[in-house]
Scaffold this motif. Structure first.
Motif, PDB file in Angstrom:
ATOM      1  N   ASP A  65     -10.069 -23.496   0.461  1.00  0.00           N
ATOM      2  CA  ASP A  65     -10.395 -24.250  -0.608  1.00  0.00           C
ATOM      3  C   ASP A  65     -11.011 -23.516  -1.749  1.00  0.00           C
ATOM      4  OD1 ASP A  65      -9.287 -26.305   0.766  1.00  0.00           O
ATOM      5  OD2 ASP A  65     -11.285 -27.313   1.270  1.00  0.00           O
ATOM      6  N   PHE A  66     -11.906 -22.567  -1.446  1.00  0.00           N
ATOM      7  CA  PHE A  66     -12.389 -21.845  -2.157  1.00  0.00           C
ATOM      8  C   PHE A  66     -11.378 -20.877  -3.058  1.00  0.00           C
ATOM      9  CE2 PHE A  66     -13.762 -17.516  -3.616  1.00  0.00           C
ATOM     10  CZ  PHE A  66     -14.965 -17.780  -4.351  1.00  0.00           C
ATOM     11  N   TRP A  67     -10.190 -20.491  -2.260  1.00  0.00           N
ATOM     12  CA  TRP A  67      -9.246 -19.512  -2.819  1.00  0.00           C
ATOM     13  C   TRP A  67      -8.522 -20.330  -3.968  1.00  0.00           C
ATOM     14  CZ3 TRP A  67      -8.486 -14.565  -3.906  1.00  0.00           C
ATOM     15  CH2 TRP A  67      -7.311 -14.015  -4.014  1.00  0.00           C
ATOM     16  N   ALA A  68      -8.204 -21.345  -3.531  1.00  0.00           N
ATOM     17  CA  ALA A  68      -7.498 -22.254  -4.383  1.00  0.00           C
ATOM     18  C   ALA A  68      -7.824 -22.619  -5.550  1.00  0.00           C
ATOM     19  CB  ALA A  68      -6.650 -23.364  -3.504  1.00  0.00           C
ATOM     20  N   HIS A  69      -9.142 -23.093  -5.625  1.00  0.00           N
ATOM     21  CA  HIS A  69      -9.880 -23.535  -6.666  1.00  0.00           C
ATOM     22  C   HIS A  69     -10.251 -22.559  -7.488  1.00  0.00           C
ATOM     23  CE1 HIS A  69     -12.195 -26.334  -8.946  1.00  0.00           C
ATOM     24  NE2 HIS A  69     -13.148 -25.438  -8.816  1.00  0.00           N
ATOM     25  N   ALA A  70     -10.666 -21.042  -7.167  1.00  0.00           N
ATOM     26  CA  ALA A  70     -10.836 -19.903  -7.876  1.00  0.00           C
ATOM     27  C   ALA A  70      -9.545 -19.792  -8.511  1.00  0.00           C
ATOM     28  CB  ALA A  70     -11.234 -18.925  -6.806  1.00  0.00           C
ATOM     29  N   ILE A  71      -8.225 -19.682  -7.974  1.00  0.00           N
ATOM     30  CA  ILE A  71      -7.063 -19.405  -8.792  1.00  0.00           C
ATOM     31  C   ILE A  71      -7.007 -20.414  -9.770  1.00  0.00           C
ATOM     32  CG2 ILE A  71      -4.624 -19.407  -8.297  1.00  0.00           C
ATOM     33  CD1 ILE A  71      -5.850 -16.816  -7.079  1.00  0.00           C
ATOM     34  N   GLN A  72      -7.097 -21.596  -9.587  1.00  0.00           N
ATOM     35  CA  GLN A  72      -6.925 -22.717 -10.640  1.00  0.00           C
ATOM     36  C   GLN A  72      -7.956 -22.691 -11.822  1.00  0.00           C
ATOM     37  OE1 GLN A  72      -4.511 -24.599 -10.778  1.00  0.00           O
ATOM     38  NE2 GLN A  72      -5.150 -25.314 -12.770  1.00  0.00           N
ATOM     39  N   VAL A  73      -9.103 -22.173 -11.581  1.00  0.00           N
ATOM     40  CA  VAL A  73     -10.076 -21.950 -12.528  1.00  0.00           C
ATOM     41  C   VAL A  73      -9.953 -20.655 -13.455  1.00  0.00           C
ATOM     42  CG1 VAL A  73     -12.862 -21.426 -12.918  1.00  0.00           C
ATOM     43  CG2 VAL A  73     -12.123 -23.075 -11.088  1.00  0.00           C
ATOM     44  N   VAL A  74      -9.599 -19.624 -12.619  1.00  0.00           N
ATOM     45  CA  VAL A  74      -9.102 -18.622 -13.427  1.00  0.00           C
ATOM     46  C   VAL A  74      -7.744 -18.841 -14.205  1.00  0.00           C
ATOM     47  CG1 VAL A  74      -8.340 -16.299 -13.206  1.00  0.00           C
ATOM     48  CG2 VAL A  74     -10.125 -17.075 -11.894  1.00  0.00           C
ATOM     49  N   LYS A  75      -6.989 -19.435 -13.894  1.00  0.00           N
ATOM     50  CA  LYS A  75      -5.645 -19.934 -14.555  1.00  0.00           C
ATOM     51  C   LYS A  75      -6.008 -20.861 -15.819  1.00  0.00           C
ATOM     52  CE  LYS A  75      -1.368 -22.173 -13.540  1.00  0.00           C
ATOM     53  NZ  LYS A  75      -0.570 -22.880 -12.572  1.00  0.00           N
ATOM     54  N   THR A  76      -6.703 -21.641 -15.545  1.00  0.00           N
ATOM     55  CA  THR A  76      -7.009 -22.511 -16.660  1.00  0.00           C
ATOM     56  C   THR A  76      -7.895 -21.813 -17.583  1.00  0.00           C
ATOM     57  OG1 THR A  76      -7.150 -24.456 -15.142  1.00  0.00           O
ATOM     58  CG2 THR A  76      -8.467 -24.791 -17.049  1.00  0.00           C
ATOM     59  N   ALA A  77      -8.779 -20.968 -17.400  1.00  0.00           N
ATOM     60  CA  ALA A  77      -9.519 -20.137 -18.208  1.00  0.00           C
ATOM     61  C   ALA A  77      -8.594 -19.209 -19.254  1.00  0.00           C
ATOM     62  CB  ALA A  77     -10.587 -19.301 -17.790  1.00  0.00           C
ATOM     63  N   CYS A  78      -7.719 -18.710 -18.441  1.00  0.00           N
ATOM     64  CA  CYS A  78      -6.666 -17.806 -19.359  1.00  0.00           C
ATOM     65  C   CYS A  78      -5.872 -18.693 -20.151  1.00  0.00           C
ATOM     66  CB  CYS A  78      -5.627 -16.834 -18.260  1.00  0.00           C
ATOM     67  SG  CYS A  78      -6.682 -15.632 -17.231  1.00  0.00           S
ATOM     68  N   VAL A  79      -5.186 -19.882 -19.567  1.00  0.00           N
ATOM     69  CA  VAL A  79      -4.519 -20.526 -20.581  1.00  0.00           C
ATOM     70  C   VAL A  79      -5.240 -21.004 -21.744  1.00  0.00           C
ATOM     71  CG1 VAL A  79      -3.364 -22.891 -20.493  1.00  0.00           C
ATOM     72  CG2 VAL A  79      -2.818 -21.199 -18.503  1.00  0.00           C
ATOM     73  N   GLU A  80      -6.474 -21.566 -21.587  1.00  0.00           N
ATOM     74  CA  GLU A  80      -7.374 -21.979 -22.420  1.00  0.00           C
ATOM     75  C   GLU A  80      -7.339 -20.978 -23.617  1.00  0.00           C
ATOM     76  OE1 GLU A  80     -11.083 -23.465 -21.088  1.00  0.00           O
ATOM     77  OE2 GLU A  80      -9.923 -25.163 -20.270  1.00  0.00           O
ATOM     78  N   THR A  81      -7.640 -19.719 -23.156  1.00  0.00           N
ATOM     79  CA  THR A  81      -7.763 -18.454 -24.166  1.00  0.00           C
ATOM     80  C   THR A  81      -6.641 -18.341 -24.752  1.00  0.00           C
ATOM     81  OG1 THR A  81      -9.317 -17.756 -22.591  1.00  0.00           O
ATOM     82  CG2 THR A  81      -8.489 -15.985 -24.112  1.00  0.00           C
ATOM     83  N   LEU A  82      -5.629 -18.185 -23.948  1.00  0.00           N
ATOM     84  CA  LEU A  82      -4.006 -17.967 -24.688  1.00  0.00           C
ATOM     85  C   LEU A  82      -3.720 -19.110 -25.654  1.00  0.00           C
ATOM     86  CD1 LEU A  82      -2.044 -16.699 -22.014  1.00  0.00           C
ATOM     87  CD2 LEU A  82      -2.898 -15.131 -23.813  1.00  0.00           C
ATOM     88  N   GLU A  83      -4.026 -20.117 -25.398  1.00  0.00           N
ATOM     89  CA  GLU A  83      -3.582 -21.370 -26.613  1.00  0.00           C
ATOM     90  C   GLU A  83      -4.682 -21.141 -27.482  1.00  0.00           C
ATOM     91  OE1 GLU A  83      -4.208 -24.780 -24.168  1.00  0.00           O
ATOM     92  OE2 GLU A  83      -2.526 -24.823 -23.515  1.00  0.00           O
ATOM     93  N   SER A  84      -5.887 -20.619 -27.441  1.00  0.00           N
ATOM     94  CA  SER A  84      -6.795 -20.632 -28.513  1.00  0.00           C
ATOM     95  C   SER A  84      -6.297 -19.240 -29.529  1.00  0.00           C
ATOM     96  CB  SER A  84      -8.356 -20.177 -28.000  1.00  0.00           C
ATOM     97  OG  SER A  84      -9.262 -19.993 -29.112  1.00  0.00           O
TER      98      SER A  84
END
Length: 117
Positions: A65-84
């Motif tokens: 669960d930690f691994w899956a959530h960590a991947i999602q958190v990092v993916k979301t942060a990268c997407v938000e940064t790229l969108e910005s």
């Protein structure tokens, strides 16, 4: 914690939020007990083994669960940064169909391509 708040990714709030989230997840993992031993209980080898197998299963589930959530958190942060970045560079919300199919709604396919001269 104040030092962490002051110095942590002060240039990018998306990464700062992601690291806070992952740090909290790591703190939650610290609460897991790797070995289960009840005070005053004398275990047979078989009972000890069964108790530890149950705990092993719980820990493996928590780590997955930690691994899956960590991947999602990092993916979301990268997407938000790229969108910005896209918004700052191009001012639009160009949509890449491949990124959209992956749930990355506004990634611009122009990143990484050289402009025609």
């Amino acid at each position: 914690r104040k030092v962490l708040n002051k110095n942590l990714f002060w240039l990018n709030p998306a990464f700062q939020a992601a690291l806070y989230d992952i740090r909290g997840m790591c703190e939650n993992l610290q609460n897991l007990r790797l070995l289960i031993l009840e005070p005053g209980v004398v275990y047979t080898l078989e009972h000890f083994f069964q108790c530890q197998q149950k705990q092993r299963s719980l820990i493996l589930d928590a780590l997955e669960d930690f691994w899956a959530h960590a991947i999602q958190v990092v993916k979301t942060a990268c997407v938000e940064t790229l969108e910005s970045l896209e918004e700052d560079l191009f001012g639009g919300q160009a949509k890449d169909p491949v990124a959209a199919s992956l749930g990355l709604s506004k990634i611009n396919p122009r990143y990484g391509r050289k402009k025609d001269r």
